[in-house]
Design a protein around this motif. Structure first.
Motif, PDB file in Angstrom:
ATOM      1  N   GLN A   1       5.706  11.672  -1.887  1.00  0.00           N
ATOM      2  CA  GLN A   1       4.485  10.888  -1.716  1.00  0.00           C
ATOM      3  C   GLN A   1       3.665  11.398  -0.541  1.00  0.00           C
ATOM      4  O   GLN A   1       2.430  11.429  -0.608  1.00  0.00           O
TER       5      GLN A   1
ATOM      6  N   TYR B   1       1.998  14.514  -1.689  1.00  0.00           N
ATOM      7  CA  TYR B   1       0.945  14.146  -2.636  1.00  0.00           C
ATOM      8  C   TYR B   1      -0.277  13.595  -1.901  1.00  0.00           C
ATOM      9  O   TYR B   1      -1.432  13.914  -2.250  1.00  0.00           O
ATOM     10  N   LEU B   2      -0.049  12.777  -0.873  1.00  0.00           N
ATOM     11  CA  LEU B   2      -1.161  12.225  -0.094  1.00  0.00           C
ATOM     12  C   LEU B   2      -1.956  13.332   0.591  1.00  0.00           C
ATOM     13  O   LEU B   2      -3.192  13.274   0.660  1.00  0.00           O
ATOM     14  N   THR B   3      -1.275  14.324   1.119  1.00  0.00           N
ATOM     15  CA  THR B   3      -1.968  15.440   1.774  1.00  0.00           C
ATOM     16  C   THR B   3      -2.899  16.144   0.801  1.00  0.00           C
ATOM     17  O   THR B   3      -4.068  16.441   1.123  1.00  0.00           O
TER      18      THR B   3
ATOM     19  N   LEU C   1      -4.056  14.864  -2.016  1.00  0.00           N
ATOM     20  CA  LEU C   1      -5.059  13.934  -2.522  1.00  0.00           C
ATOM     21  C   LEU C   1      -6.223  13.793  -1.539  1.00  0.00           C
ATOM     22  O   LEU C   1      -7.390  13.696  -1.953  1.00  0.00           O
ATOM     23  N   ARG C   2      -5.926  13.769  -0.245  1.00  0.00           N
ATOM     24  CA  ARG C   2      -7.000  13.687   0.759  1.00  0.00           C
ATOM     25  C   ARG C   2      -7.904  14.917   0.685  1.00  0.00           C
ATOM     26  O   ARG C   2      -9.130  14.813   0.774  1.00  0.00           O
TER      27      ARG C   2
ATOM     28  N   SER D   1     -10.181   8.125  -2.548  1.00  0.00           N
ATOM     29  CA  SER D   1      -9.904   7.521  -1.243  1.00  0.00           C
ATOM     30  C   SER D   1      -9.182   6.182  -1.389  1.00  0.00           C
ATOM     31  O   SER D   1      -8.257   5.868  -0.627  1.00  0.00           O
TER      32      SER D   1
ATOM     33  N   CYS E   1      -7.216   5.314  -3.867  1.00  0.00           N
ATOM     34  CA  CYS E   1      -5.843   5.633  -4.274  1.00  0.00           C
ATOM     35  C   CYS E   1      -5.012   6.105  -3.084  1.00  0.00           C
ATOM     36  O   CYS E   1      -3.817   5.802  -2.997  1.00  0.00           O
ATOM     37  N   CYS E   2      -5.635   6.841  -2.167  1.00  0.00           N
ATOM     38  CA  CYS E   2      -4.924   7.277  -0.954  1.00  0.00           C
ATOM     39  C   CYS E   2      -4.463   6.091  -0.128  1.00  0.00           C
ATOM     40  O   CYS E   2      -3.313   6.035   0.325  1.00  0.00           O
ATOM     41  N   ARG E   3      -5.378   5.145   0.095  1.00  0.00           N
ATOM     42  CA  ARG E   3      -5.017   3.964   0.898  1.00  0.00           C
ATOM     43  C   ARG E   3      -3.925   3.149   0.214  1.00  0.00           C
ATOM     44  O   ARG E   3      -3.009   2.646   0.869  1.00  0.00           O
TER      45      ARG E   3
ATOM     46  N   GLU F   1      -0.659   4.963   0.722  1.00  0.00           N
ATOM     47  CA  GLU F   1      -0.198   4.797   2.104  1.00  0.00           C
ATOM     48  C   GLU F   1       0.493   3.449   2.298  1.00  0.00           C
ATOM     49  O   GLU F   1       1.544   3.367   2.944  1.00  0.00           O
TER      50      GLU F   1
ATOM     51  N   CYS G   1      -5.422   1.297  -7.989  1.00  0.00           N
ATOM     52  CA  CYS G   1      -5.832   2.585  -8.560  1.00  0.00           C
ATOM     53  C   CYS G   1      -6.626   2.379  -9.844  1.00  0.00           C
ATOM     54  O   CYS G   1      -7.660   3.032 -10.069  1.00  0.00           O
TER      55      CYS G   1
END
Length: 450
Positions: free
Chosen positions: A264, A267-269, A271-272, A300, A302-304, A307, A414
């Motif tokens: 995750q 994936y976040l890295t 996705l940002r 953005s 989906c990122c939050r 997190e 999402c």
């Protein structure tokens, strides 16, 4: 005895401990770990998650069957609160202290009680982690026949986890609060004078110690001398097998959860970076600005949401798994002491029987004392086992329900983000069609000649 009130063991159906302990139990030497005792269980099969009762079952084939096997029923809520509570403790308000010698965190311990053992109804003291560790050691020494709740692990890897970070301190504070609440809710441990001192003393003098008349466990010295148990009773064999099986499952869950968190994070890295591309593209593309900004906004969101899901997993889900791994070790430690006590009794009984046959002497009193000690261990262990099972069901009910809620919330956020993008794209499409109609020249059909 330092029990202070005849509350213990009522839930297990056993007699109060005051009716079981032999009068001579408090006159022996202090407790020592004693030699290792080999226990012959007679079975090595994994009997699954059966709460210590050996039954032949297969692995759960669905989520519903798993929930049924964990017995996560609403009617279990009443069991955990059936005992009358008159001692309430809370751990909060962490503070960082910096001195020339060391840097450490203290936590506020707030206590409210109506017990006569306390001089005041309210107390507020500050304690650091090593004070909690002192309390647990004292409880384990003075009440070795009982299951002492675990503390969060003391040491962390330097450079990997910052033990002064807000997240780490918050997670540790929750674990310390849970530890103290479990001790305060225990019908025997909550009356221990060491706990009283921990909750009330402004300056906890750990070196001086307390002169206590404790129960049988502290006054027992095991002299099994390497004696091998004939066989552990079936119910304790089932407990041991259950703990081994449960520990393996928790370890697997912990490892997989760690891998999921790592994936995750990666994936976040990505996705940002993915979202920032759309933002920069929208700045130079006037015709597609709104749709591109909509994509960036959805990414953005989906990122939050991811997190929040990862934070919940690392701060709420994983600590419970690790707590129960430590709980299993504590339970195994108590069972080893019980086995040592049983080995001492069997060894002395066999020696007494031989002497009686040869010299025709009566069974000595120390054999009866050892028998009483075994009964003490058995009664306390059974009561704590039932209490632990109740707590486990409650904890995992909350854990799995919370995990389901967090995942549902993540996917809902999402979905809502991408649905809003569809609305933007439809509006853009309608707008483009309208502009196209306005730009088309008026077409007039030529006259028809006959």
């Amino acid at each position: 005895m330092s029990v202070g009130a005849p509350r213990g063991l009522a839930s297990s159906g056993q007699k109060p401990i005051t009716d079981i302990i032999h009068p001579l139990c408090a006159a022996d030497e202090p407790l020592s770990p004693g030699p290792q005792v080999t226990v012959s269980t007679g079975r090595d099969k994994d009997n699954g998650m059966t709460n210590g009762t050996p039954v032949e079952t297969s692995s759960p084939a669905s989520a519903s069957s798993l929930l049924n096997r964990l017995q996560l029923d609403d009617d279990l809520d009443g069991d955990a609160s059936s005992e009358t509570r008159d001692l309430f403790v809370t751990v909060d308000d962490p503070k960082k202290h910096v001195s020339t010698m060391e840097t450490y965190i203290t936590y506020r311990i707030s206590t409210k009680t109506t017990r006569i053992e306390f001089d005041l109804p309210d107390y507020s003291v500050r304690r650091r982690y090593q004070d909690f560790d002192w309390l647990r050691i004292k409880l384990e020494d003075s009440q070795p026949t009982h299951l002492i709740p675990p503390l969060p692990e003391k040491f962390v890897m330097k450079g990997v986890v910052d033990r002064f970070s807000e997240e780490f301190v918050e997670t540790r504070m929750k674990a310390l609060d849970k530890f103290l609440k479990r001790v305060a809710d225990h019908p025997v441990l909550s009356f221990n004078p060491h706990l009283n001192a921990f909750l009330t003393a402004k300056d906890l003098n750990k070196r001086q110690g307390l002169a206590l008349l404790t129960k049988v466990g502290e006054s027992v010295k095991y002299v099994a001398g390497g004696y091998k148990l004939r066989a552990r009773p079936a119910e304790y064999t089932a407990m041991g097998e259950y703990l081994d099986s449960f520990s393996g499952k928790l370890g697997t869950m912990d490892r997989i959860t760690q891998r999921i968190l790592k994936e995750q994070s990666e994936y976040l890295t990505e996705l940002r970076e993915y979202g920032s591309v759309y933002s920069s593209w929208a700045a130079v593309e006037d015709e597609l600005q709104r749709p591109l900004e909509g994509v960036a906004s959805s990414v953005s969101t989906c990122c939050r949401a991811m997190e929040e899901l990862s934070e919940n997993t690392s701060q709420d889900f994983l600590p419970v798994l690790r707590e129960y791994v430590l709980y299993i070790e504590s339970m195994k430690n108590v069972m080893r002491k019980r086995d040592q006590c049983q080995a001492e009794y069997e060894g002395r009984l066999e020696a007494a029987v031989v002497r009686r046959q040869e010299e025709r002497t009566p069974i000595p009193a120390d054999v009866e004392k050892c028998q009483d000690k075994v009964e003490c261990f058995n009664a306390d262990l059974k009561a704590d086992w039932e209490r632990w099972q109740r707590n486990k069901r409650q904890d995992f009910k909350q854990l799995l329900t919370g995990m389901a809620d967090k995942n549902i919330s993540y996917y809902e956020k999402c979905q809502s983000a991408w649905e809003s993008l569809i609305t933007v794209l439809q509006e853009k499409q309608t707008e483009d069609k309208s502009i196209l109609r306005q730009e088309e020249p008026f077409y007039q059909a030529p006259p028809v000649r006959y």
